[in-house]
Enzyme design. Structure first.
Site, PDB file in Angstrom:
ATOM      1  N   ASP A   9       0.857  -1.191   0.000  1.00 59.80           N
ATOM      2  CA  ASP A   9       0.000   0.000   0.000  1.00 59.80           C
ATOM      3  C   ASP A   9       0.894   1.243   0.000  1.00 59.80           C
ATOM      4  OD1 ASP A   9      -3.084   0.758   1.674  1.00 59.80           O
ATOM      5  OD2 ASP A   9      -1.669   2.187   0.805  1.00 59.80           O
ATOM      6  N   ASP A 104      -3.452   2.221  -5.463  1.00 65.54           N
ATOM      7  CA  ASP A 104      -2.200   2.201  -4.691  1.00 65.54           C
ATOM      8  C   ASP A 104      -2.032   0.958  -3.831  1.00 65.54           C
ATOM      9  OD1 ASP A 104      -3.883   2.740  -2.463  1.00 65.54           O
ATOM     10  OD2 ASP A 104      -2.287   3.878  -1.500  1.00 65.54           O
ATOM     11  N   GLU A 105      -2.849  -0.044  -4.064  1.00 70.49           N
ATOM     12  CA  GLU A 105      -2.871  -1.166  -3.127  1.00 70.49           C
ATOM     13  C   GLU A 105      -3.051  -2.484  -3.872  1.00 70.49           C
ATOM     14  OE1 GLU A 105      -5.872  -2.241   0.496  1.00 70.49           O
ATOM     15  OE2 GLU A 105      -6.123  -0.357  -0.531  1.00 70.49           O
TER      16      GLU A 105
HETATM   17  P1  TTP Z   1      -5.318   5.087   0.928  1.00 72.99           P
HETATM   18  O1  TTP Z   1      -4.317   4.027   0.666  1.00 72.99           O
HETATM   19  O2  TTP Z   1      -6.470   4.764   1.816  1.00 72.99           O
HETATM   20  O3  TTP Z   1      -4.611   6.353   1.586  1.00 72.99           O
HETATM   21  P2  TTP Z   1      -3.204   6.988   1.279  1.00 72.99           P
HETATM   22  O4  TTP Z   1      -2.407   6.173   0.331  1.00 72.99           O
HETATM   23  O5  TTP Z   1      -3.412   8.407   0.872  1.00 72.99           O
HETATM   24  O6  TTP Z   1      -2.514   7.012   2.716  1.00 72.99           O
HETATM   25  P3  TTP Z   1      -1.888   5.797   3.546  1.00 72.99           P
HETATM   26  O7  TTP Z   1      -0.449   6.157   3.718  1.00 72.99           O
HETATM   27  O8  TTP Z   1      -2.622   5.804   4.839  1.00 72.99           O
HETATM   28  O9  TTP Z   1      -2.111   4.551   2.759  1.00 72.99           O
HETATM   29  O10 TTP Z   1      -5.917   5.628  -0.420  1.00 72.99           O
HETATM   30  C1  TTP Z   1      -5.153   5.716  -1.617  1.00 72.99           C
HETATM   31  C2  TTP Z   1      -5.549   6.950  -2.405  1.00 72.99           C
HETATM   32  O11 TTP Z   1      -6.940   6.926  -2.709  1.00 72.99           O
HETATM   33  C3  TTP Z   1      -5.317   8.243  -1.652  1.00 72.99           C
HETATM   34  O12 TTP Z   1      -3.990   8.718  -1.813  1.00 72.99           O
HETATM   35  C4  TTP Z   1      -6.338   9.149  -2.252  1.00 72.99           C
HETATM   36  C5  TTP Z   1      -7.474   8.248  -2.667  1.00 72.99           C
HETATM   37  N1  TTP Z   1      -8.589   8.338  -1.708  1.00 72.99           N
HETATM   38  C6  TTP Z   1      -9.606   9.262  -1.952  1.00 72.99           C
HETATM   39  O13 TTP Z   1      -9.599   9.955  -2.979  1.00 72.99           O
HETATM   40  N2  TTP Z   1     -10.623   9.385  -1.035  1.00 72.99           N
HETATM   41  C7  TTP Z   1     -10.677   8.642   0.119  1.00 72.99           C
HETATM   42  O14 TTP Z   1     -11.595   8.792   0.929  1.00 72.99           O
HETATM   43  C8  TTP Z   1      -9.606   7.681   0.359  1.00 72.99           C
HETATM   44  C9  TTP Z   1      -9.622   6.856   1.608  1.00 72.99           C
HETATM   45  C10 TTP Z   1      -8.612   7.589  -0.575  1.00 72.99           C
HETATM   46 MG    MG Z   2      -2.179   4.095   0.614  1.00 72.70          MG
END
Ligand code: TTP
Ligand code: MG
Length: 353
Positions: A9, A104-105
């Site tokens: 992730d 991203d995952e």
């Molecule tokens: P996430 O992996 O949930 O968050 P992140 O990568 O920003 O942070 P983390 O380090 O905690 O993993 O989500 C991936 C992307 O998806 C995030 O960068 C932006 C998008 N996203 C949104 O647009 N709206 C949302 O509510 C969420 C949770 C994510």
């Molecule tokens: Mg993330």
């Protein structure tokens, strides 16, 4: 057989890409989202902004109240998609079993991967390093013998961390784990469980199994299994592959077309090895080669064809390497797959995440 699952992730993904592309955003609280005056919402924010309590899905106006110096920038979906694609290409170097959950995952099943003597931990570390080198963002990784533990693990050492739950550590790790972390347990279920005195996996295990199933139906059984660390869900490849390629950057530049040809057998055997591993039915539509010269420019030539024939690659490689009279840094060969194949399209299945 014990499976080896990696969950990757990216850290504050959209924000990380924006900081990568604009140095002035680094080291200060910033977010990607809509404007606060236009009822905008935060998509995500960097870790500096999280310190102020800002998070995804919060209104930008609220975020600005929490942190008046917050910089909010609009997003660039095309860049996120490109980074996501580049990450997946790296994953495919290790296994065909890649299940993306979002941009991203992804889950990777590396049980069959022989790199690093099959050490999933070393494979995950290499993937993290390669993503950093190539895409210039950090990702966190979780390694475990099943999906849900790998996903929990990747969150454990965020940002830029790795956490491994080896099979003999599962029983140490699970008892104190909050049921909130289990897949399928949202706010409502958490509350419901709390009311009957269940907050951790140990509580689930100690609760009467039958009573749990009576209250929660089939999900009660699932809860019981998860709290024992049992999760048999497979990593399901959900993306249709468009191409497969292998490339090598050489420690020393290659100085002639003939010398390029000498590298072909090695590239071909790797390409064939990886083609054999593709579990989906596929048809090849094109063969291509890529050549990168020592001035870092690269060129690609492709040829329509239904197989990955050595003769095609020989000719393409000679032609590509002649495009510039410069030494060569990198060679790549690959195939593109026919996309109209209906059998192929059927493979676009979705999992119950
Ligand atoms: P996430 O992996 O949930 O968050 P992140 O990568 O920003 O942070 P983390 O380090 O905690 O993993 O989500 C991936 C992307 O998806 C995030 O960068 C932006 C998008 N996203 C949104 O647009 N709206 C949302 O509510 C969420 C949770 C994510
Ligand atoms: Mg993330």
């Amino acid at each position: 057989m014990t499976r080896k699952i990696i969950h990757i992730d990216a850290d504050c993904f959209y924000a990380a890409i924006e900081m990568r592309d604009d140095a002035s955003l680094r080291g200060r609280p910033m977010a990607v989202g809509g404007h606060s005056k236009r009822r905008g919402v935060i998509s995500t924010c960097n870790y500096e902004a999280r310190y102020f309590g800002i998070h995804s899905a919060m209104s930008s106006a609220h975020a600005m109240r929490l942190c008046p110096q917050l910089i909010i920038v609009p997003g660039h979906m095309d860049r996120y998609r490109e980074a996501s694609e580049a990450m997946r290409e790296i994953f495919y170097d290790y296994t065909e079993l890649v299940e993306p959950l979002s941009l991203d995952e992804a889950y990777l099943d590396v049980s069959e991967c022989t790199r690093h003597q099959g050490s999933a931990t070393l494979i995950a570390e290499e993937i993290r390093q390669r993503i950093f080198n190539k895409i210039h963002i950090t990702v966190s990784a979780g390694v475990a013998n099943c999906k849900f533990l790998a996903k929990i693990a990747s969150d454990w050492k965020k940002p830029n961390g790795i956490f491994v739950i080896s099979p003999n550590k599962v029983n140490e790790f699970l008892p104190t784990l909050s049921v909130k972390k289990l897949p399928g347990v949202g706010k409502v279920t958490t509350e419901k469980l709390k009311r009957i005195g269940i907050e951790t996996c140990a509580d689930v295990k100690n609760y009467n199994h039958l009573a749990l199933c009576k209250t929660f139906g089939i999900f009660g059984q699932r809860l019981y299994e998860l709290s024992k660390g049992i999760d048999d869900r497979e990593v399901k490849p959900s993306r249709i592959r468009k191409s497969l390629s292998v490339e090598r950057t050489y420690p020393e530049d290659i100085n002639s077309g003939d010398a390029c040809l000498e590298r072909l057998p090695d590239l071909l055997s790797e390409l064939f090895r990886r083609l054999e591993k593709i579990s989906q039915p596929y048809k090849i539509s094109k063969a291509f080669v890529k050549v990168k010269f020592n001035d870092f420019t690269s060129t690609t030539i492709e040829r329509v064809g239904t197989s990955a024939r050595i003769i095609d690659y020989r000719e393409l490689l000679v032609a590509a390497s002649k495009r510039k009279s410069l030494p060569v840094r990198l060679l790549g060969i690959g195939v593109r797959f026919l996309q109209e194949n209906p059998e192929f399209m059927q493979l676009d299945f979705f999992d119950d995440r």
